[in-house]
Design an enzyme around this catalytic site. Structure first.
Site, PDB file in Angstrom:
ATOM      1  N   TYR A   2      40.746  -8.318  25.727  1.00  0.00           N
ATOM      2  CA  TYR A   2      39.790  -7.483  25.865  1.00  0.00           C
ATOM      3  C   TYR A   2      39.239  -6.425  24.692  1.00  0.00           C
ATOM      4  O   TYR A   2      38.549  -6.274  24.438  1.00  0.00           O
ATOM      5  CB  TYR A   2      39.899  -6.577  27.049  1.00  0.00           C
ATOM      6  CG  TYR A   2      39.316  -5.497  28.014  1.00  0.00           C
ATOM      7  CD1 TYR A   2      37.737  -5.756  28.665  1.00  0.00           C
ATOM      8  CD2 TYR A   2      39.121  -4.419  27.759  1.00  0.00           C
ATOM      9  CE1 TYR A   2      37.167  -5.655  28.413  1.00  0.00           C
ATOM     10  CE2 TYR A   2      38.475  -3.265  28.258  1.00  0.00           C
ATOM     11  CZ  TYR A   2      37.217  -3.619  29.011  1.00  0.00           C
ATOM     12  OH  TYR A   2      36.430  -3.327  29.701  1.00  0.00           O
TER      13      TYR A   2
ATOM     14  N   THR B 239      22.884  -7.065  33.247  1.00  0.00           N
ATOM     15  CA  THR B 239      24.119  -8.335  33.673  1.00  0.00           C
ATOM     16  C   THR B 239      25.154  -7.436  34.554  1.00  0.00           C
ATOM     17  O   THR B 239      25.175  -6.293  34.598  1.00  0.00           O
ATOM     18  CB  THR B 239      24.232  -8.676  32.260  1.00  0.00           C
ATOM     19  OG1 THR B 239      25.515  -7.958  31.512  1.00  0.00           O
ATOM     20  CG2 THR B 239      23.379  -9.167  31.641  1.00  0.00           C
TER      21      THR B 239
ATOM     22  N   SER C 224      28.024  -5.751  40.976  1.00  0.00           N
ATOM     23  CA  SER C 224      29.281  -4.964  41.566  1.00  0.00           C
ATOM     24  C   SER C 224      29.896  -4.294  40.462  1.00  0.00           C
ATOM     25  O   SER C 224      28.911  -4.182  39.544  1.00  0.00           O
ATOM     26  CB  SER C 224      30.349  -6.467  41.004  1.00  0.00           C
ATOM     27  OG  SER C 224      31.823  -5.516  41.545  1.00  0.00           O
ATOM     28  N   GLY C 225      30.400  -3.010  41.272  1.00  0.00           N
ATOM     29  CA  GLY C 225      31.297  -1.882  39.772  1.00  0.00           C
ATOM     30  C   GLY C 225      30.040  -1.159  39.487  1.00  0.00           C
ATOM     31  O   GLY C 225      28.891  -0.467  40.289  1.00  0.00           O
ATOM     32  N   ILE C 226      29.811  -0.700  38.298  1.00  0.00           N
ATOM     33  CA  ILE C 226      28.606  -0.527  37.401  1.00  0.00           C
ATOM     34  C   ILE C 226      27.714  -0.789  37.488  1.00  0.00           C
ATOM     35  O   ILE C 226      26.429   0.261  37.402  1.00  0.00           O
ATOM     36  CB  ILE C 226      29.435  -0.530  35.599  1.00  0.00           C
ATOM     37  CG1 ILE C 226      30.804   0.441  35.410  1.00  0.00           C
ATOM     38  CG2 ILE C 226      28.732   0.943  35.548  1.00  0.00           C
ATOM     39  CD1 ILE C 226      31.698   0.492  34.851  1.00  0.00           C
ATOM     40  N   GLY C 227      27.543  -2.052  37.058  1.00  0.00           N
ATOM     41  CA  GLY C 227      26.410  -2.261  37.624  1.00  0.00           C
ATOM     42  C   GLY C 227      25.375  -2.364  39.049  1.00  0.00           C
ATOM     43  O   GLY C 227      24.300  -2.389  39.103  1.00  0.00           O
TER      44      GLY C 227
ATOM     45  N   ALA D 208      25.449  -6.722  37.045  1.00  0.00           N
ATOM     46  CA  ALA D 208      24.767  -6.851  38.348  1.00  0.00           C
ATOM     47  C   ALA D 208      24.923  -6.708  40.069  1.00  0.00           C
ATOM     48  O   ALA D 208      24.831  -6.184  40.993  1.00  0.00           O
ATOM     49  CB  ALA D 208      23.012  -6.611  38.366  1.00  0.00           C
TER      50      ALA D 208
ATOM     51  N   SER E 111      33.760  -0.055  25.797  1.00  0.00           N
ATOM     52  CA  SER E 111      35.093   0.224  26.567  1.00  0.00           C
ATOM     53  C   SER E 111      35.458   1.290  25.446  1.00  0.00           C
ATOM     54  O   SER E 111      35.460   1.475  24.281  1.00  0.00           O
ATOM     55  CB  SER E 111      36.477  -0.679  26.929  1.00  0.00           C
ATOM     56  OG  SER E 111      37.529   0.433  27.507  1.00  0.00           O
TER      57      SER E 111
HETATM   58  N1  NAP Z   1      35.883  -0.573  34.997  1.00  0.00           N
HETATM   59  C1  NAP Z   1      36.616   0.367  34.160  1.00  0.00           C
HETATM   60  O1  NAP Z   1      37.268   0.909  33.759  1.00  0.00           O
HETATM   61  C2  NAP Z   1      35.640  -0.639  33.237  1.00  0.00           C
HETATM   62  C3  NAP Z   1      35.884   0.520  31.066  1.00  0.00           C
HETATM   63  C4  NAP Z   1      35.304   0.266  30.573  1.00  0.00           C
HETATM   64  C5  NAP Z   1      34.178  -0.540  30.468  1.00  0.00           C
HETATM   65  N2  NAP Z   1      33.846  -1.446  31.685  1.00  0.00           N
HETATM   66  C6  NAP Z   1      33.069  -2.232  31.638  1.00  0.00           C
HETATM   67  O2  NAP Z   1      32.243  -1.939  32.678  1.00  0.00           O
HETATM   68  C7  NAP Z   1      31.374  -3.090  32.600  1.00  0.00           C
HETATM   69  C8  NAP Z   1      31.352  -3.214  33.875  1.00  0.00           C
HETATM   70  O3  NAP Z   1      32.836  -3.498  34.642  1.00  0.00           O
HETATM   71  P1  NAP Z   1      32.892  -3.266  36.029  1.00  0.00           P
HETATM   72  O4  NAP Z   1      33.985  -2.308  36.257  1.00  0.00           O
HETATM   73  O5  NAP Z   1      31.436  -2.578  37.146  1.00  0.00           O
HETATM   74  O6  NAP Z   1      33.503  -4.474  36.631  1.00  0.00           O
HETATM   75  P2  NAP Z   1      33.246  -5.289  37.678  1.00  0.00           P
HETATM   76  O7  NAP Z   1      32.662  -4.533  39.031  1.00  0.00           O
HETATM   77  O8  NAP Z   1      34.570  -6.643  37.883  1.00  0.00           O
HETATM   78  O9  NAP Z   1      31.672  -6.084  37.529  1.00  0.00           O
HETATM   79  C9  NAP Z   1      31.859  -7.087  36.661  1.00  0.00           C
HETATM   80  C10 NAP Z   1      30.594  -7.817  36.823  1.00  0.00           C
HETATM   81  O10 NAP Z   1      29.861  -8.610  35.978  1.00  0.00           O
HETATM   82  C11 NAP Z   1      29.791  -9.650  36.144  1.00  0.00           C
HETATM   83  N3  NAP Z   1      30.368 -11.222  35.805  1.00  0.00           N
HETATM   84  C12 NAP Z   1      31.264 -11.193  35.260  1.00  0.00           C
HETATM   85  N4  NAP Z   1      31.878 -12.241  35.127  1.00  0.00           N
HETATM   86  C13 NAP Z   1      30.566 -13.361  34.672  1.00  0.00           C
HETATM   87  C14 NAP Z   1      29.799 -14.639  34.173  1.00  0.00           C
HETATM   88  N5  NAP Z   1      30.576 -15.554  33.632  1.00  0.00           N
HETATM   89  N6  NAP Z   1      29.154 -14.565  34.189  1.00  0.00           N
HETATM   90  C15 NAP Z   1      27.805 -13.288  34.300  1.00  0.00           C
HETATM   91  N7  NAP Z   1      28.475 -12.515  35.376  1.00  0.00           N
HETATM   92  C16 NAP Z   1      29.863 -12.217  35.466  1.00  0.00           C
HETATM   93  C17 NAP Z   1      30.348  -9.813  37.361  1.00  0.00           C
HETATM   94  O11 NAP Z   1      29.508 -10.584  38.453  1.00  0.00           O
HETATM   95  P3  NAP Z   1      30.026 -12.275  39.376  1.00  0.00           P
HETATM   96  O12 NAP Z   1      31.668 -12.185  39.427  1.00  0.00           O
HETATM   97  O13 NAP Z   1      29.181 -12.178  40.435  1.00  0.00           O
HETATM   98  O14 NAP Z   1      29.183 -13.022  38.074  1.00  0.00           O
HETATM   99  C18 NAP Z   1      30.722  -8.598  38.089  1.00  0.00           C
HETATM  100  O15 NAP Z   1      28.768  -8.180  38.426  1.00  0.00           O
HETATM  101  C19 NAP Z   1      32.167  -4.585  32.078  1.00  0.00           C
HETATM  102  O16 NAP Z   1      31.713  -5.115  30.753  1.00  0.00           O
HETATM  103  C20 NAP Z   1      33.575  -4.131  32.131  1.00  0.00           C
HETATM  104  O17 NAP Z   1      34.660  -4.491  30.249  1.00  0.00           O
HETATM  105  C21 NAP Z   1      34.323  -1.409  32.726  1.00  0.00           C
END
Ligand code: NAP
Length: 270
Positions: free
Chosen positions: A156, A11, A15-18, A13, A143
């Protein structure tokens, strides 16, 4: 490679890490089910996966809608003959102090829905398949905020702590049953999620390709938890000495945060 041939539901997938994880896992021979809301972004990631010689199906779904999560789970079970790994990575972050959230209870419900209830709902739906297979792996993306006191992130952090608690219990209940549960407590990672916060540009951020390598490692080793040295140490201090750790962390966040905000202000005027 232990990733090759694995059928993985991922899930977040688009953007970002996914997105980085999708590309890396595909390179290593995984077959992916890519989940997120934005279909054009999923198609873009799927095309990149295909270009890299991998295989992927897309499953557009809004995980903040419980009915949509149920429908997604049913589609996955109907269409995928095998599922080896579920990676609950989709998430949203809200950065706002409690004092500025007094009329924003919805911040708490929406982070819980996406960061906690959706992973739980998907896990409950896919577990029967894992039981039937006698094997499965759930990776919950959390996180470092869930390990340490993190001012400004109460909504969060609450949702990620809930996910960590669920994961820990799930892991303990499935010991010896062929089903592993891994929690990844990432530090700051440079992605679209962190981009809008100006002060983060002055802080160390993990590269998202490294974050993707952590997922590869999680699938290969199936550890209960992955985090950084800082996460482990600060988290241990928080558990062992909560009073001093919370007081020190609160002061450090305030002092450093103010200094970084002043610096960001100066840089934006320059
Ligand atoms: N970046 C950091 O510093 C960090 C640190 C610790 C943990 N994390 C965790 O890592 C994970 C990925 O974060 P990221 O930084 O890669 O963020 P991101 O680039 O914003 O990606 C978030 C992803 O979640 C999807 N998403 C958001 N809302 C959604 C919804 N309602 N239904 C389905 N998909 C949804 C988005 O896709 P759509 O918009 O297309 O739906 C996107 O693919 C998250 O769980 C975040 O909490 C991130």
């Amino acid at each position: 490679m232990s990733v090759a041939g694995k059928h993985i539901v991922l899930t977040g997938a688009s953007s970002g890490i996914g997105e980085s994880a999708a590309l890396r896992l595909a390179e290593l021979g995984a077959r992916l089910c890519l989940v997120a809301r934005r279909e054009p972004e999923l198609l873009r990631v799927r095309d990149a996966v295909l270009e890299a010689g991998g295989e992927a199906d897309i499953y557009p779904a809004d995980l903040s809608d419980q009915e949509a999560v149920g429908a997604l789970a049913q589609r996955l079970l109907d269409e995928q003959p095998r599922i080896d790994v579920l990676i609950n990575n989709a998430g949203r972050s809200i950065r706002r102090p409690v004092a500025e959230s007094l009329d924003r209870f919805h911040d708490y419900t929406r982070t819980m829905q996406l960061n906690y209830f959706a992973p739980v709902q998907l896990t409950l739906a896919l577990l029967p398949r894992f039981y039937a297979q006698g094997a499965g792996h759930i990776i919950n993306v959390s996180s470092m905020a869930a390990l340490i006191p993190t001012p400004r992130f109460s909504a969060y952090t609450g949702s990620k702590c809930a996910l960590d608690g669920f994961s820990r219990t799930l892991a303990a209940e499935h010991v010896g049953r062929g089903i592993a549960v891994t929690t990844i407590n990432y530090p700051l990672v440079k992605t679209p999620m962190t981009a809008p916060t100006r002060i983060y540009r002055y802080l160390p951020q993990m590269d998202r390709r490294k974050a993707a390598e952590w997922m590869v490692e999680a699938i290969a080793r199936r550890p209960v938890r992955m985090t950084t040295y800082t996460g482990r140490t600060w988290g241990t201090a928080t558990a062992a000495l909560p009073g001093p750790t919370v007081r020190a962390t609160g002061r450090i966040f305030r002092t450093v945060g103010e200094a970084l905000r002043r610096r960001a202000e100066r840089d934006s005027q320059a």
